[in-house]
Design a protein around this motif. Structure first.
Motif, mmCIF file in Angstrom:
data_model
loop_
_atom_site.group_PDB
_atom_site.id
_atom_site.type_symbol
_atom_site.label_atom_id
_atom_site.label_comp_id
_atom_site.label_asym_id
_atom_site.label_seq_id
_atom_site.Cartn_x
_atom_site.Cartn_y
_atom_site.Cartn_z
ATOM 1 N N GLU A 29 0.771 -1.252 -0.019
ATOM 2 C CA GLU A 29 0.074 0.070 -0.069
ATOM 3 C C GLU A 29 0.851 1.343 0.013
ATOM 4 O O GLU A 29 0.605 2.394 -0.387
ATOM 5 C CB GLU A 29 -0.937 -0.036 1.222
ATOM 6 C CG GLU A 29 -1.962 1.056 1.211
ATOM 7 C CD GLU A 29 -2.710 1.038 0.134
ATOM 8 O OE1 GLU A 29 -3.714 1.959 -0.338
ATOM 9 O OE2 GLU A 29 -3.147 -0.093 -0.379
ATOM 10 N N GLN A 30 1.857 1.368 0.765
ATOM 11 C CA GLN A 30 2.928 2.255 0.655
ATOM 12 C C GLN A 30 3.471 2.389 -0.482
ATOM 13 O O GLN A 30 3.600 3.768 -1.151
ATOM 14 C CB GLN A 30 4.063 2.097 1.786
ATOM 15 C CG GLN A 30 3.539 2.096 3.334
ATOM 16 C CD GLN A 30 4.689 2.074 4.285
ATOM 17 O OE1 GLN A 30 5.942 2.200 4.024
ATOM 18 N NE2 GLN A 30 4.363 1.772 5.572
ATOM 19 N N GLU A 31 3.932 1.548 -1.200
ATOM 20 C CA GLU A 31 4.353 1.699 -2.503
ATOM 21 C C GLU A 31 3.271 2.108 -3.475
ATOM 22 O O GLU A 31 3.785 2.994 -4.375
ATOM 23 C CB GLU A 31 5.016 0.169 -3.179
ATOM 24 C CG GLU A 31 6.199 -0.294 -2.249
ATOM 25 C CD GLU A 31 6.294 -1.837 -2.702
ATOM 26 O OE1 GLU A 31 5.919 -2.412 -3.461
ATOM 27 O OE2 GLU A 31 7.460 -2.178 -2.225
ATOM 28 N N ARG A 32 2.233 1.600 -3.564
ATOM 29 C CA ARG A 32 1.017 2.298 -4.354
ATOM 30 C C ARG A 32 0.731 3.556 -4.141
ATOM 31 O O ARG A 32 0.791 4.378 -4.946
ATOM 32 C CB ARG A 32 -0.183 1.371 -4.149
ATOM 33 C CG ARG A 32 -1.409 1.864 -4.927
ATOM 34 C CD ARG A 32 -2.585 1.032 -4.887
ATOM 35 N NE ARG A 32 -3.061 1.591 -3.307
ATOM 36 C CZ ARG A 32 -3.866 2.443 -3.300
ATOM 37 N NH1 ARG A 32 -4.195 3.435 -4.378
ATOM 38 N NH2 ARG A 32 -4.130 2.810 -2.125
ATOM 39 N N LEU A 33 0.918 4.061 -2.905
ATOM 40 C CA LEU A 33 0.419 5.339 -2.382
ATOM 41 C C LEU A 33 1.882 6.322 -3.126
ATOM 42 O O LEU A 33 1.668 7.411 -3.459
ATOM 43 C CB LEU A 33 0.212 5.809 -1.051
ATOM 44 C CG LEU A 33 -1.023 5.132 -0.689
ATOM 45 C CD1 LEU A 33 -1.056 5.261 1.057
ATOM 46 C CD2 LEU A 33 -2.365 5.816 -1.352
ATOM 47 N N THR A 34 2.779 5.820 -2.754
ATOM 48 C CA THR A 34 4.279 6.756 -3.016
ATOM 49 C C THR A 34 4.127 6.835 -4.603
ATOM 50 O O THR A 34 4.475 7.793 -5.274
ATOM 51 C CB THR A 34 5.257 5.817 -2.857
ATOM 52 O OG1 THR A 34 5.414 5.808 -1.301
ATOM 53 C CG2 THR A 34 6.772 6.668 -3.282
ATOM 54 N N ALA A 35 3.667 5.632 -5.521
ATOM 55 C CA ALA A 35 3.707 5.868 -7.049
ATOM 56 C C ALA A 35 2.643 6.958 -7.240
ATOM 57 O O ALA A 35 2.833 7.715 -8.243
ATOM 58 C CB ALA A 35 3.495 4.622 -7.353
ATOM 59 N N GLU A 36 1.517 6.664 -6.668
ATOM 60 C CA GLU A 36 0.380 8.003 -6.968
ATOM 61 C C GLU A 36 0.994 9.393 -6.761
ATOM 62 O O GLU A 36 0.690 10.474 -7.620
ATOM 63 C CB GLU A 36 -0.742 7.342 -6.124
ATOM 64 C CG GLU A 36 -1.472 6.152 -6.732
ATOM 65 C CD GLU A 36 -2.779 5.749 -5.788
ATOM 66 O OE1 GLU A 36 -3.095 6.608 -5.077
ATOM 67 O OE2 GLU A 36 -3.326 4.783 -6.120
ATOM 68 N N ILE A 37 1.714 9.307 -5.550
ATOM 69 C CA ILE A 37 1.853 10.819 -5.075
ATOM 70 C C ILE A 37 3.036 11.187 -6.214
ATOM 71 O O ILE A 37 2.995 12.427 -6.612
ATOM 72 C CB ILE A 37 2.692 10.805 -3.634
ATOM 73 C CG1 ILE A 37 1.504 10.263 -2.536
ATOM 74 C CG2 ILE A 37 3.337 12.003 -3.490
ATOM 75 C CD1 ILE A 37 2.045 10.239 -1.268
ATOM 76 N N ALA A 38 3.934 10.303 -6.564
ATOM 77 C CA ALA A 38 4.759 10.757 -7.587
ATOM 78 C C ALA A 38 4.056 11.167 -8.751
ATOM 79 O O ALA A 38 4.707 12.138 -9.585
ATOM 80 C CB ALA A 38 5.872 9.546 -7.977
ATOM 81 N N ALA A 39 3.093 10.269 -9.333
ATOM 82 C CA ALA A 39 2.500 10.709 -10.584
ATOM 83 C C ALA A 39 1.777 12.220 -10.390
ATOM 84 O O ALA A 39 1.876 12.877 -11.329
ATOM 85 C CB ALA A 39 1.626 9.576 -10.997
ATOM 86 N N LEU A 40 1.058 12.235 -9.225
ATOM 87 C CA LEU A 40 0.510 13.528 -9.038
ATOM 88 C C LEU A 40 1.390 14.799 -9.013
ATOM 89 O O LEU A 40 0.914 15.671 -9.410
ATOM 90 C CB LEU A 40 -0.263 13.494 -7.606
ATOM 91 C CG LEU A 40 -1.490 12.456 -7.678
ATOM 92 C CD1 LEU A 40 -2.127 12.547 -6.348
ATOM 93 C CD2 LEU A 40 -2.564 13.016 -8.608
ATOM 94 N N GLN A 41 2.531 14.591 -8.279
ATOM 95 C CA GLN A 41 3.420 15.559 -8.400
ATOM 96 C C GLN A 41 4.003 16.031 -9.618
ATOM 97 O O GLN A 41 4.223 17.117 -10.106
ATOM 98 C CB GLN A 41 4.638 14.964 -7.346
ATOM 99 C CG GLN A 41 4.323 15.312 -5.946
ATOM 100 C CD GLN A 41 5.649 14.843 -5.218
ATOM 101 O OE1 GLN A 41 6.385 14.214 -5.690
ATOM 102 N NE2 GLN A 41 5.523 15.188 -3.878
#
Length: 228
Positions: A29-41
């Motif tokens: 879940e952390q990896e998924r959220l990190t990837a989403e945050i990177a995409a949003l950034q």
């Protein structure tokens, strides 16, 4: 002892397995959220760059529009120039065929026509038509002085300017008159010796010559009033 230890061992093993699964899910879940945050950034950074580019383009377009507006002539100037050019082209053949004298006459006629139109605009026909009824009214109807003399002649006692104005408005409602105008007209008649003026304290009263003569004006008070 072996039977007692086995259930405890199995329970610990179950807890360990469950904790391991929870850790795996948490990590994923952390990896998924990190990837989403990177995409949003990355999307945010792209939007910010686009915003800066659009602001610069808008400023450049605004400056270009101002320069173009300042360079273009006004429509009125273009229309006036075109009309003058067409008028000159239409008159050129006639002027060449008739000679210099004809050209001079046409030029003077051309200059006088707009002046006549401007004069006609400044003096509309409504004013002339508005003056004619007033002249007819003055010629056919009695003047304010004549009406005042009529009121004073009918009255046997001296009247103030307000009383005379009230009598005029009552007798001639279609021709209203103010007390100030009535007083000024009365003073003008006094200056012409057509009306006599008397004072009683601070009040001023007016009488017609016939009424004052019948009442007697040879006394000292009348002499003092005439002296005023």
């Amino acid at each position: 002892m072996t039977d007692t230890a086995n259930p405890g061992t199995e329970l610990v093993s179950q807890y360990a397995t469950q904790v391991s699964d929870d850790l795996d899910r948490n990590t994923k879940e952390q990896e998924r959220l990190t990837a989403e945050i990177a995409a949003l950034q990355e999307q945010l950074a792209t939007l910010q760059r686009d915003h800066s580019v659009l602001v610069n383009i808008r400023q450049a377009l605004a400056g270009t529009a101002e320069l173009v507006g300042a360079a273009l002539p006004s429509p009125r100037t273009e229309t006036t120039g075109t009309a003058e050019a067409e008028s000159a082209e239409a008159e050129a053949p006639e002027a060449e065929s008739d000679g210099g004298s004809t050209r001079g006459r046409k030029t003077r006629a051309k200059k006088s026509a707009p002046a006549q139109r401007r004069t006609a605009k400044k003096a509309p026909a409504g004013k002339a038509s508005a003056k004619s009824p007033a002249k007819a009214k003055k010629a056919g109807a009695p003047t304010l002085g004549e009406l005042i003399l009529g009121v004073l002649t009918e009255q046997s006692e001296p009247r103030s300017a307000a009383e005379v104005a009230a009598a005029l408005n009552e007798a001639h409602p279609e021709r209203p008159v103010k007390t100030t105008v009535t007083r000024n007209t009365l003073e003008g008649l006094v200056a012409k010796n057509q009306v006599q003026r008397t004072k009683q304290g601070t009040s001023v009263f007016y009488t017609a010559p016939v009424a004052s003569a019948s009442a007697g004006t040879s006394g000292p008070e009348a002499g003092a009033d005439q002296g005023e």
